[in-house]
Design a protein around this motif. Sequence first.
Motif, PDB file in Angstrom:
ATOM      1  N   ARG A   1      36.839  32.327  42.339  1.00 23.30           N
ATOM      2  CA  ARG A   1      36.931  33.620  43.019  1.00 23.30           C
ATOM      3  C   ARG A   1      36.164  34.705  42.252  1.00 23.30           C
ATOM      4  O   ARG A   1      35.375  35.463  42.842  1.00 23.30           O
ATOM      5  CB  ARG A   1      38.409  34.016  43.184  1.00 23.30           C
ATOM      6  CG  ARG A   1      38.648  35.483  43.522  1.00 23.30           C
ATOM      7  CD  ARG A   1      37.967  35.878  44.827  1.00 23.30           C
ATOM      8  NE  ARG A   1      38.058  37.314  45.065  1.00 23.30           N
ATOM      9  CZ  ARG A   1      37.176  38.220  44.671  1.00 23.30           C
ATOM     10  NH1 ARG A   1      36.086  37.861  43.987  1.00 23.30           N
ATOM     11  NH2 ARG A   1      37.347  39.485  44.954  1.00 23.30           N
TER      12      ARG A   1
ATOM     13  N   HIS B   1      40.097  40.673  49.089  1.00 20.31           N
ATOM     14  CA  HIS B   1      41.506  40.981  48.846  1.00 20.31           C
ATOM     15  C   HIS B   1      42.272  41.114  50.158  1.00 20.31           C
ATOM     16  O   HIS B   1      42.727  42.203  50.513  1.00 20.31           O
ATOM     17  CB  HIS B   1      41.582  42.259  48.037  1.00 20.31           C
ATOM     18  CG  HIS B   1      40.495  42.388  46.997  1.00 20.31           C
ATOM     19  ND1 HIS B   1      40.430  41.568  45.902  1.00 20.31           N
ATOM     20  CD2 HIS B   1      39.415  43.215  46.899  1.00 20.31           C
ATOM     21  CE1 HIS B   1      39.373  41.908  45.154  1.00 20.31           C
ATOM     22  NE2 HIS B   1      38.741  42.903  45.749  1.00 20.31           N
TER      23      HIS B   1
ATOM     24  N   ASN C   1      41.364  44.407  52.267  1.00 18.38           N
ATOM     25  CA  ASN C   1      40.004  44.728  51.788  1.00 18.38           C
ATOM     26  C   ASN C   1      39.123  43.476  51.782  1.00 18.38           C
ATOM     27  O   ASN C   1      39.404  42.516  51.085  1.00 18.38           O
ATOM     28  CB  ASN C   1      40.134  45.306  50.375  1.00 18.38           C
ATOM     29  CG  ASN C   1      38.817  45.624  49.674  1.00 18.38           C
ATOM     30  OD1 ASN C   1      38.821  45.875  48.476  1.00 18.38           O
ATOM     31  ND2 ASN C   1      37.701  45.635  50.375  1.00 18.38           N
TER      32      ASN C   1
ATOM     33  N   HIS D   1      35.182  41.999  51.250  1.00 16.90           N
ATOM     34  CA  HIS D   1      33.792  42.231  50.853  1.00 16.90           C
ATOM     35  C   HIS D   1      32.945  41.487  51.886  1.00 16.90           C
ATOM     36  O   HIS D   1      32.728  40.288  51.772  1.00 16.90           O
ATOM     37  CB  HIS D   1      33.568  41.770  49.419  1.00 16.90           C
ATOM     38  CG  HIS D   1      34.396  42.573  48.466  1.00 16.90           C
ATOM     39  ND1 HIS D   1      34.306  43.938  48.400  1.00 16.90           N
ATOM     40  CD2 HIS D   1      35.368  42.221  47.600  1.00 16.90           C
ATOM     41  CE1 HIS D   1      35.172  44.404  47.525  1.00 16.90           C
ATOM     42  NE2 HIS D   1      35.833  43.381  47.024  1.00 16.90           N
TER      43      HIS D   1
ATOM     44  N   GLU E   1      37.243  50.127  47.953  1.00 16.86           N
ATOM     45  CA  GLU E   1      37.569  50.226  46.522  1.00 16.86           C
ATOM     46  C   GLU E   1      36.364  50.526  45.643  1.00 16.86           C
ATOM     47  O   GLU E   1      36.516  50.670  44.443  1.00 16.86           O
ATOM     48  CB  GLU E   1      38.247  48.933  46.044  1.00 16.86           C
ATOM     49  CG  GLU E   1      37.359  47.699  46.182  1.00 16.86           C
ATOM     50  CD  GLU E   1      37.919  46.446  45.510  1.00 16.86           C
ATOM     51  OE1 GLU E   1      39.047  46.487  44.997  1.00 16.86           O
ATOM     52  OE2 GLU E   1      37.198  45.428  45.494  1.00 16.86           O
ATOM     53  N   HIS E   2      35.169  50.608  46.202  1.00 11.50           N
ATOM     54  CA  HIS E   2      33.990  50.832  45.361  1.00 11.50           C
ATOM     55  C   HIS E   2      33.543  52.289  45.334  1.00 11.50           C
ATOM     56  O   HIS E   2      32.611  52.624  44.617  1.00 11.50           O
ATOM     57  CB  HIS E   2      32.816  49.951  45.819  1.00 11.50           C
ATOM     58  CG  HIS E   2      33.069  48.476  45.644  1.00 11.50           C
ATOM     59  ND1 HIS E   2      32.306  47.512  46.265  1.00 11.50           N
ATOM     60  CD2 HIS E   2      33.997  47.806  44.923  1.00 11.50           C
ATOM     61  CE1 HIS E   2      32.756  46.320  45.927  1.00 11.50           C
ATOM     62  NE2 HIS E   2      33.790  46.468  45.117  1.00 11.50           N
TER      63      HIS E   2
HETATM   64 ZN    ZN Z   1      36.785  43.617  45.161  1.00  5.28          ZN
END
Ligand code: ZN
Length: 473
Positions: free
Chosen positions: A334, A384, A389, A391, A430-431
């Motif tokens: 991961r 996530h 969340n 990506h 989250e970025h």
């Molecule tokens: Zn992440």
Amino acid sequence: MIANVGDLRAKLRAVLGAEGLLTEAADVAPYLTDHRRLYQGAAFAVARPLDVSEVSRVLALCDAHRVAVVPHGGNTSYCGGATPDETGDQLVVAMSRMKRIRGVDVANDSLIAEAGCTLAQVQAAAARAERLFPLSLGSEGSCQLGGNLSTNAGGTNVMRYGMARDLVLGLEVVLADGRVLDVLSALRKDNTGYDVKSLFLGAEGTLGVITAASVKLFPMVRARATAFVAVAGVGAAVALLTRMRGASSDRVSSFELIPRAALELTLRHIAGTTDPLGTAYPWYVLCELSGSGFTDALDALLEESLAAALAEGAILDATIAASGREREALWKIRACIPEAQRREGAGVKHDIALPVGKLAEFMQRAGPWVATHVPEGILIAYGHVGDGNLHFNISAKDAQAGAALLARMESVRRAIHDLVNEFGGSFSAEHGIGQLKVGELERYTSPVELSVMRAVKQALDPNNIMNPGKVLR
Ligand code: ZN
Ligand code: 2HG
């Protein structure tokens, strides 16, 4: 162009000392490029303050001279938030020398750390006191607490412990004009007016510089049970999440989705990784239960729940880590997906969040859209899922495809983010925003919310010296 840069450098040197101000091109260079190499900036110097009073005097000077300041932590931003612009008129303020743990309060379950501490250093300080600081990210060896809080970082433990913002009790912040805002409280209950500290969490250094934080600690995790589970699709993964939370009295601390394509990338590029299940399945989940009791009991619980799920056809296959080594091997798969994607070549990233219950429907729309409209790309949607969340990244199939993908990156990004917006989601889970997503913030944020953000910015930084061009423009 700064009128008398030599004079300003001399004033800064008087505050910071020779070691605290870098001006040689070779010394300044590492602070001018972001981690993803999307941006190349310039700066007339890099300040490296040792304490809050130095930060205060540096900012007061910069405010008086109307010189822009770019706060800089571990330089692991995905959105160019810590990289100066190209003018050479900005001052980078690197926090790496402010790295003291000021104190650990075990009874209060909290610690105070300076902004330049790496995340790993904060975790280690908590562990020495037999406590847990649960923020956990791939870059934890180099990212810094100040950056984590300024970008409201997430990571793999959010579903249990929350985002960086949720872990903060208090802050020490230097405001644009040099005043020190001391709200470094250790209190869990304090209803005394506006929650001023929260303004700086996620502000990416546009309102002030976080110099220290009082953060929450938790009981040490002593037991972990980790499974790698094959599922038919995102809907099955979400159903498994609900099932596991219910069966374990909510002991699920991580629940990460991995598509077959991401596993294949990792196996191809990262030495020492192997396919945990042997047979190929379309999707996988890395599910971890944790607690402060015994691993055996958690393993049994996980095994029982997964056996029942398998018998009902809710999952396709599963393996449970039988040792710490096996657990690390599963996590390596991961954790290395971003690196495997980087080695694969060109790609487009979308750091999106959706209500967990809408993830499957979103994927049913977005997956086919990518297959039809981005034939040169392979969808690598992972992440996530436990907190909604994803990506939603797209890797180019080969070098030639890479050029085609990059050429229409903007329109792909627009289409994906528009769809996310239609589902009530976020284009930045989250970025953060940095300089990369300023346009998106303007597009997807309501005029009222934007005007509130601008009013706050104007009130706290009227001369617009704090990280200008990031978050807002
Ligand atoms: Zn992440
Ligand atoms: C992760 O979850 C990071 O591994 C990086 O947030 C995500 O590279 C990415 O898109």
